[in-house]
Every structure is written in C-alpha cells, then in structure tokens.
Design a protein around this motif. Structure first.
Motif, mmCIF file in Angstrom:
data_model
loop_
_atom_site.group_PDB
_atom_site.id
_atom_site.type_symbol
_atom_site.label_atom_id
_atom_site.label_comp_id
_atom_site.label_asym_id
_atom_site.label_seq_id
_atom_site.Cartn_x
_atom_site.Cartn_y
_atom_site.Cartn_z
ATOM 1 N N ALA A 1 34.759 35.116 36.803
ATOM 2 C CA ALA A 1 36.152 34.764 37.056
ATOM 3 C C ALA A 1 37.061 35.945 36.732
ATOM 4 C CB ALA A 1 36.536 33.567 36.221
ATOM 5 N N ASP A 2 38.091 36.071 37.551
ATOM 6 C CA ASP A 2 39.044 37.146 37.281
ATOM 7 C C ASP A 2 40.111 36.655 36.303
ATOM 8 O OD1 ASP A 2 40.433 35.428 38.873
ATOM 9 O OD2 ASP A 2 41.029 36.909 40.362
ATOM 10 N N ARG B 1 45.360 30.876 34.959
ATOM 11 C CA ARG B 1 45.772 29.604 35.578
ATOM 12 C C ARG B 1 45.114 28.424 34.882
ATOM 13 N NH1 ARG B 1 44.492 31.105 41.213
ATOM 14 N NH2 ARG B 1 42.899 29.548 40.879
ATOM 15 N N VAL B 2 43.844 28.570 34.560
ATOM 16 C CA VAL B 2 43.139 27.491 33.872
ATOM 17 C C VAL B 2 43.737 27.282 32.480
ATOM 18 C CG1 VAL B 2 40.928 26.826 32.845
ATOM 19 C CG2 VAL B 2 40.996 27.762 35.154
ATOM 20 N N GLN C 1 43.324 36.335 36.608
ATOM 21 C CA GLN C 1 44.325 35.410 37.146
ATOM 22 C C GLN C 1 43.808 33.977 37.118
ATOM 23 O OE1 GLN C 1 45.164 36.933 41.040
ATOM 24 N NE2 GLN C 1 46.935 38.133 40.330
ATOM 25 N N THR C 2 42.562 33.792 37.489
ATOM 26 C CA THR C 2 41.976 32.452 37.471
ATOM 27 C C THR C 2 41.918 31.923 36.050
ATOM 28 O OG1 THR C 2 40.638 33.018 39.401
ATOM 29 C CG2 THR C 2 39.979 31.085 38.134
#
Length: 81
Positions: free
Chosen positions: A2-3, A9-10, A5-6
C-alpha cells in the motif's frame, strides 16, 4: 504494498478509528481480568492461606490446586479470545 495515500485514507476513516478504539478497550478489559485474577490469587495466598489449604472431599488435594489450574485455563481462554 500500500502507498502512503491509501494508508492515510484508511487511518482517517471514522470506521477504522472506531475499530481501533473498540479493540483497545477490549484488550484493556481482557488485561484487567487477567491481572485481577493473578493478583487476587496472590493476595489470597498471602492473606488467607488457610482457605486455600482446605482439603477437597476428604482427600489430600487442597482447594488451591483447582483454583491454580482454573487460573491457567482462564489465561488460555483469554489468549484464545
């Protein structure tokens, strides 16, 4: 993988925050149960040894043995949960 940004967001998702909060409270409750059980048993040994020394059913096994085994089994159950 996962990057960032992801992951950000999580981490900002209110459902995720609620999950983390609930999981933390649950873990704290299980920890409190285990600590109360261990310290209670130790305090019982320290201050009421006669209670634990009572024989069960007229045999040689005392009340302290099944209580100690019960604490071990409780630890296993709480760890499994």
């Amino acid at each position: 993988m996962a990057d960032s940004q992801t992951l950000a967001r999580v981490a900002e998702d209110p459902r995720y925050r609620e999950l983390v909060r609930r999981r933390g409270r649950f873990a704290a409750a299980l920890t409190a149960i285990m600590l109360a059980t261990y310290f209670g048993f130790i305090l019982l040994i320290a201050f009421n040894r006669e209670f634990l020394a009572r024989p069960i059913g007229g045999g040689v096994t005392t009340l302290g043995i099944p209580l100690g085994i019960g604490i071990i089994l409780l630890r296993i159950v709480l760890t499994a949960i």
